[in-house]
Design an enzyme around this catalytic site. Structure first.
Site: not given
Length: 587
Positions: A295, A569
């Site tokens: 990402e 994350h």
């Protein structure tokens, strides 16, 4: 043969592409700011309440009007740029390559196999959510450019730190422990190269906080010994260096069970369960060799990361993926964003290949998610035979309840990796690792992910955290954080997040729980089982594809909290020891 740096066949095409993107960028930026000004993160909302700031509605009102007008004003120029930019994607190689010129060839090689027949390799993966600022805010993360620079600095701080191995002085345990970030200097304390590297001169860059530049001088592995005594004040301890040399971590002993020690000195430390040493660390592992990020969609953020990481990683692949119509002339599959993959390696990249998933749906179809496979040059063995490794990075389909799509993508990943290795494997070289990592967007505990949990990929690649389909090992920690609570005190710093992950009751509050199967109530965890949460970030390795005379051992699995407050994350690290039988190395 080294990869070409430019993704375009010649400078003229690259120039046209740059002009087209320059026309598009102002309109794109104004649209991004138009959305961002209307969307706040929970941190910004809390700060406004604490500061008793009541002008935000006015900022939203007038900001929206101004940015909308500017967006409309630059739209014609953007359309012209698009007409120039889009056709050029057909001749663009699907990644950019940055290469730092080494001071000598030896700085890019690992001499462990050549000298002692064994070596240690460190890998890490992390999803950074570096979307355009407006879209990142829907994940409760803003200020993409600032986060990219901060992430680069933090990663470099962890990777460059001295490789301190702390042994607890206790008659019942001599386990290896990791240093806490609280005692490490935040300035230029660093080390260069992986273990057993030779000829490692300093790599110096001027300090530039905005770009993440730091100075990377030489440093050495240090081993210190501390007593195991909870009652002493850690500030009074003066560790005595026992060893100060650049030696392979394989020669410094395996990790054992942890004894209690002053927290200011020690993190959770290595534990061992099911023959897998593991830890929760507030720092990225020292001497990391290959870093895989997901990402990293924003181009400027990717450039900031490249500038920050280049002192330690001389070979970086970024802006990976395709744009516009893919396949060409099919407007139904237009790609607005690249794959978001970003790979940084200490070793030279010999070959690289990217594939785009053709079966994405919904919002995922707007990004060119796929697989990047790379072949890297490690060095030579004792028979002067070339030593290489394979590294694969992917990001699978995201929406819940669409396991069939992810299974199809796993089928493609398996095939593409096999095809890449078959096409690039040479008879005169030894393969010492074959690693697959990334954000798989499914876990090994959710009933909703049963289909993916039973995929045949896990018969080829080994997952150190997996006990079986649908069952995690008891020490495993979920890697997906709950987005609304990213800025709470228990998880907004590396040390506080580390303490939270070490406590099961707190993990339940901040780590995303499993996803139940549709129409079925969730019963989790089962009686007598620990609460893990969703682990969707993986590092897998395969042994049947490496050279037959090589043997792989897991040195350490790490759950990393250093990016607390910067992503939703938890990064994961894996260190592998590879031992080579020198008697068979020439077969």
């Amino acid at each position: 043969m080294a990869l070409r740096v430019s993704p375009f066949p010649n400078g003229f095409v690259a120039g046209l592409h740059a002009v087209g993107w320059a026309f598009i960028l102002p309109c794109f930026w104004f649209l991004d700011r138009l959305i961002a000004v209307c969307k706040s993160t929970t941190l910004e909302k809390t700060q406004r309440l604490e500061q008793e700031c009541y002008l935000h509605p006015l900022k939203v009102f007038f900001g929206s009007i101004i940015f909308f007008i500017l967006f409309l004003a630059t739209a014609p120029l953007a359309l012209l740029g698009f007409l120039l930019w889009a056709p050029l994607q057909g001749c663009r190689r699907p990644f950019n390559y940055h290469r730092e010129t080494p001071s000598s060839p030896e700085t890019e090689t690992h001499r462990g196999f050549e000298l002692v027949g064994k070596a240690s390799f460190g890998f890490a993966t992390a999803n950074l959510c570096l979307l355009p600022d407006s879209l990142a805010r829907f994940n409760n993360l803003g200020h993409t450019q600032h986060r990219a620079a901060a992430i680069g600095q933090r990663i470099l701080q962890g990777v460059c730190r001295p490789h301190i191995r702390i042994f607890v002085d206790s008659p019942s345990s001599c386990g290896t422990l990791s240093p806490s970030s609280s005692i490490l200097p935040t300035v230029n304390s660093s080390t260069y190269g992986a273990t057993d590297r030779q000829g490692q001169p300093p790599v110096s860059h001027h300090s530039d906080p905005a770009e993440g530049h730091v100075s990377v001088p030489k440093s050495n592995t240090q081993v210190v010994c501390v007593p195991c005594d909870d009652t002493e004040d850690p500030s009074t301890e003066t560790p005595s260096p026992l060893l100060n040399c650049n030696q392979n971590s394989n020669q410094q002993g395996r990790a054992g069970h942890r004894r209690s020690a002053p927290r200011a000195l020690l993190s959770q430390g290595l534990r061992q369960h099911d023959d897998v040493p593991w830890e929760v660390s507030s720092l990225f592992p020292a001497n990391l060799d290959i870093l895989c990020l997901e990402e990293v969609f924003d181009k400027r953020a990717a450039q900031k990361l490249t500038q920050a990481l280049r002192p330690m990683f001389g070979h970086i692949l970024y802006d990976i993926g395709v744009y516009a119509c893919h396949p060409p002339c099919r407007c139904s599959s237009f790609k607005f964003f690249n794959s978001g993959l970003f790979v940084a390696s200490r070793f030279p990249v010999l070959k690289a290949q990217y594939h785009c998933f053709p079966n994405s749906r919904g919002e995922d179809a707007l990004a060119a998610k796929g697989l990047l496979s790379a072949k890297v040059l490690i060095g030579q063995n004792q028979k002067q035979k070339k030593v290489v490794g394979y590294f694969n990075c992917t990001h699978l389909h995201a929406p819940e309840g669409e396991g069939e799509i992810r299974c199809e993508q796993l089928d493609m990943v398996t095939k593409w990796i096999g095809d890449f290795q078959a096409a690039n494997r040479q008879p005169d070289e030894d393969v010492v690792f074959d690693v697959l990592c990334g954000d798989f967007n499914f876990d090994n505990c959710s009933p909703d992910d049963t289909l993916e949990q039973n995929h045949c990929l896990f018969e080829e690649y080994r997952d150190p955290c997996r006990a079986g389909p649908g069952k995690e090992k008891p020490w495993v920690i979920g890697t997906l954080l709950e987005q609304p609570t990213l800025y709470e005190d228990d998880v907004n710093t590396p040390d506080s997040l580390q303490r939270t992950l070490e406590t099961e009751e707190l993990r339940k509050k901040y780590v995303s729980p499993p996803v139940p199967a549709q129409g079925c109530p969730l019963v989790y965890p089962e009686t007598g089982q620990s609460w893990v949460g969703r682990r969707i970030d993986y590092i897998l390795y395969r042994e049947n594809s490496i050279s037959k005379h090589c043997r792989t051992e897991i040195e350490e699995v790490t759950f990393i909290t250093q990016l607390a407050g910067l992503t939703d994350h938890i990064p994961v690290g894996l260190r592998l020891n590879v031992l080579m039988d020198s008697d068979c190395a020439d077969e």
